[in-house]
Design a protein around this motif. Structure first.
Motif: not given
Length: 320
Positions: A94-95, A92, A90, A86-88, A106, A108, A83-84
């Protein structure tokens, strides 16, 4: 490069269909899946040896295509790390609350726009009376209906940029490529990605229409090669359109049958399903344009619709 083993497997797939009743009959009566739940415009179906509550979420929709595909993480810690990542990257969304026995997931999307989810918590399937297996290490009694597919095997996406999408699977999700097709101009037109020792879980092939976010096919594993031959006869008797096969792929050496379910989505039945990759230093196999022009393993030419049919359908210009 070996996979990180942070993703355990492809857990489930959502398929969209403009003909939900006919599609549901195909998956239950022809493929032999079992219905486990229904909610709103969706019905949940399972292959008999998948351990989770459902395998396919079949959703009524204006057109065919693929919805969200679920990837199960290898642990809660692996989930947090992916998840981290994927967020990095850009990408994602959300849950979300999971569907039919799946815990928090999560959501994406990949660079091509396909929507996926990653999760850890899941409900083991508890068969009702009549589906309890004699062997306690089996998820469900063999249904003895239709083809009787054993489990979900892989998802093959169409993508505008195969190299970019598979780089995301490798760098962000921790997968690795096992085989690929490279055209004479250096373009990667197909790449087979795996997460553990199974030789492929997600496949990306070039969408010749230039579209994004479409599906090439979803594949289900059978017990034996003979099941593929029997499946061809079942599909013939049931009026299911057979696109190509039975035959053997050169890439990954899979014995295959491709059919269209009534909603228009391509479905592959395969055996042996993905091979085992035991070498930690596996060398990526690259197939050239000339080699692929030879067709499949035993000489069957690749059917033209393999390059043109995807879901949802797109309109092509007349000079196409």
């Amino acid at each position: 490069m070996a996979p990180t083993h942070e993703i355990a497997h492809v857990g489930h797939v959502e398929l969209r269909t403009p003909d939900p009743e006919a599609s549901a009959r195909f998956f239950t009566d022809v493929l032999g899946l079992t219905e486990t739940a229904a909610e709103g415009d969706s019905v949940y179906l399972r292959a008999w040896d998948d351990y989770e509550r459902y395998t396919v979420k079949l959703t009524a929709h204006a057109t065919s295509g693929v919805g969200r595909v679920g990837l199960r993480a290898a642990s809660p810690e692996a989930l947090a790390r992916r998840v981290a990542a994927i967020d990095a990257a850009g990408l994602g969304l959300g849950w979300r609350d999971g569907d039919a026995g799946v815990g928090p997931c999560y959501a994406f999307h990949d660079p091509d726009g396909h929507e996926l989810e990653i999760y850890w918590e899941t409900e083991r399937y508890r068969p009702p009376a009549g589906l309890v297996p004699a062997l306690k290490n089996q998820a469900q009694a063999y249904p003895g209906r239709g083809v009787g597919v054993r489990r979900l095997d892989h998802v093959n996406y169409l993508a505008e940029d195969v190299a970019g999408s598979t780089a995301f699977v490798q760098d962000v999700l921790g997968g690795a490529p096992t085989e690929q097709i490279m055209l004479d101009d250096g373009t990667v037109s197909g790449r087979w990605m795996h997460f553990t020792n199974k030789s492929y879980d997600l496949v990306y092939t070039r969408d010749w229409t230039g579209s994004r976010g479409r599906l090439h096919h979803v594949a289900f594993a059978t017990d034996t090669r003979e099941d593929i031959l029997r499946a061809a006869d079942i599909c013939l008797d049931k009026g299911v359109f057979i696109e190509t096969g039975p035959h053997k792929h050169a890439i990954q050496q899979t014995f295959f049958l491709y059919v269209y379910e009534p909603g228009g989505n391509r479905v592959e039945l395969c055996n042996p399903c993905a091979r085992l990759i035991l070498a930690p230093d596996w060398n990526l196999i690259t197939w050239t344009e000339a080699e692929r022009a030879k067709g499949q393993a035993w000489g069957l030419k690749t059917i033209e619709s393999f390059h043109t049919h995807g879901t949802p359908p797109v309109e092509l210009p007349a000079d196409g």
